[in-house]
Scaffold this motif. Structure first.
Motif, PDB file in Angstrom:
ATOM      1  N   UNK A  68     -15.920   0.404 -26.344  1.00  0.00           N
ATOM      2  CA  UNK A  68     -16.778   1.621 -25.741  1.00  0.00           C
ATOM      3  C   UNK A  68     -16.726   1.575 -24.228  1.00  0.00           C
ATOM      4  N   UNK A  69     -17.074   0.464 -23.731  1.00  0.00           N
ATOM      5  CA  UNK A  69     -17.149   0.114 -22.118  1.00  0.00           C
ATOM      6  C   UNK A  69     -15.879   0.457 -21.779  1.00  0.00           C
ATOM      7  N   UNK A  70     -14.715   0.066 -22.263  1.00  0.00           N
ATOM      8  CA  UNK A  70     -13.634   0.118 -21.652  1.00  0.00           C
ATOM      9  C   UNK A  70     -12.961   1.720 -21.773  1.00  0.00           C
ATOM     10  N   UNK A  71     -13.290   2.437 -22.653  1.00  0.00           N
ATOM     11  CA  UNK A  71     -13.193   3.912 -22.727  1.00  0.00           C
ATOM     12  C   UNK A  71     -13.984   4.752 -21.663  1.00  0.00           C
ATOM     13  N   UNK A  72     -15.165   4.138 -21.481  1.00  0.00           N
ATOM     14  CA  UNK A  72     -16.100   4.999 -20.664  1.00  0.00           C
ATOM     15  C   UNK A  72     -15.763   4.682 -19.090  1.00  0.00           C
ATOM     16  N   UNK A  73     -15.106   3.384 -18.834  1.00  0.00           N
ATOM     17  CA  UNK A  73     -14.669   3.247 -17.590  1.00  0.00           C
ATOM     18  C   UNK A  73     -13.254   4.018 -17.507  1.00  0.00           C
ATOM     19  N   UNK A  74     -12.595   4.030 -18.094  1.00  0.00           N
ATOM     20  CA  UNK A  74     -11.222   4.728 -18.352  1.00  0.00           C
ATOM     21  C   UNK A  74     -11.560   6.353 -17.818  1.00  0.00           C
ATOM     22  N   UNK A  75     -12.693   6.892 -18.579  1.00  0.00           N
ATOM     23  CA  UNK A  75     -12.952   8.145 -18.196  1.00  0.00           C
ATOM     24  C   UNK A  75     -13.516   8.525 -16.947  1.00  0.00           C
ATOM     25  N   UNK A  76     -14.131   7.172 -16.434  1.00  0.00           N
ATOM     26  CA  UNK A  76     -14.727   7.350 -15.052  1.00  0.00           C
ATOM     27  C   UNK A  76     -13.661   7.361 -13.881  1.00  0.00           C
ATOM     28  N   UNK A  77     -12.546   6.500 -14.218  1.00  0.00           N
ATOM     29  CA  UNK A  77     -11.429   6.229 -13.465  1.00  0.00           C
ATOM     30  C   UNK A  77     -10.667   7.495 -13.384  1.00  0.00           C
ATOM     31  N   UNK A  78     -10.595   8.349 -14.426  1.00  0.00           N
ATOM     32  CA  UNK A  78      -9.798   9.720 -14.704  1.00  0.00           C
ATOM     33  C   UNK A  78     -10.588  10.669 -13.767  1.00  0.00           C
ATOM     34  N   UNK A  79     -12.102  10.687 -13.959  1.00  0.00           N
ATOM     35  CA  UNK A  79     -12.728  11.782 -13.051  1.00  0.00           C
ATOM     36  C   UNK A  79     -12.545  11.314 -11.645  1.00  0.00           C
ATOM     37  N   UNK A  80     -12.838  10.154 -11.148  1.00  0.00           N
ATOM     38  CA  UNK A  80     -12.635   9.825  -9.784  1.00  0.00           C
ATOM     39  C   UNK A  80     -11.170  10.320  -9.460  1.00  0.00           C
ATOM     40  N   UNK A  81     -10.147  10.280 -10.001  1.00  0.00           N
ATOM     41  CA  UNK A  81      -8.777  10.201  -9.590  1.00  0.00           C
ATOM     42  C   UNK A  81      -8.634  11.763  -9.642  1.00  0.00           C
ATOM     43  N   UNK A  82      -9.199  12.591 -10.377  1.00  0.00           N
ATOM     44  CA  UNK A  82      -8.914  13.863 -10.246  1.00  0.00           C
ATOM     45  C   UNK A  82      -9.892  14.720  -8.851  1.00  0.00           C
ATOM     46  N   UNK A  83     -10.535  13.934  -8.257  1.00  0.00           N
ATOM     47  CA  UNK A  83     -11.224  14.406  -7.063  1.00  0.00           C
ATOM     48  C   UNK A  83     -10.522  14.695  -5.944  1.00  0.00           C
ATOM     49  N   UNK A  84      -9.096  14.196  -5.724  1.00  0.00           N
ATOM     50  CA  UNK A  84      -8.385  14.127  -4.548  1.00  0.00           C
ATOM     51  C   UNK A  84      -8.230  15.447  -4.014  1.00  0.00           C
TER      52      UNK A  84
END
Length: 84
Positions: A68-84
């Protein structure tokens, strides 16, 4: 001693001359220490005012993440990656 000159007015130039002499002596000592020839007698290259620095890195720490923590981290990385 002139009558119209106070004691403080007479001591002023003396104090200023003494302060200037001390400043010149201090500046000469500082400049003498920074010359390249003066560093040969320094046996310890470390600065005496700094604490001892260890030469090795600290131990690496690792923590296993739950799925669950890995999935949450992956989601956070995806959100931060879209902010460019």
């Amino acid at each position: 001693m002139p009558e119209n000159v106070s004691m403080l007015q007479l001591l002023g130039p003396v104090v200023l001359a003494l302060a200037a002499a001390l400043w010149v002596v201090g500046l000469a000592r500082i400049l003498r220490r920074t010359r390249p020839q003066a560093t040969s007698w320094h046996s310890d290259p470390r600065l005496p005012g700094l604490p001892y620095q260890r030469q090795t890195a600290p131990e690496m720490e690792a923590v296993e993440l739950t799925p669950a923590e890995r999935d949450a981290f992956a989601g956070l990385v995806r959100q931060l990656g879209d902010g460019r």
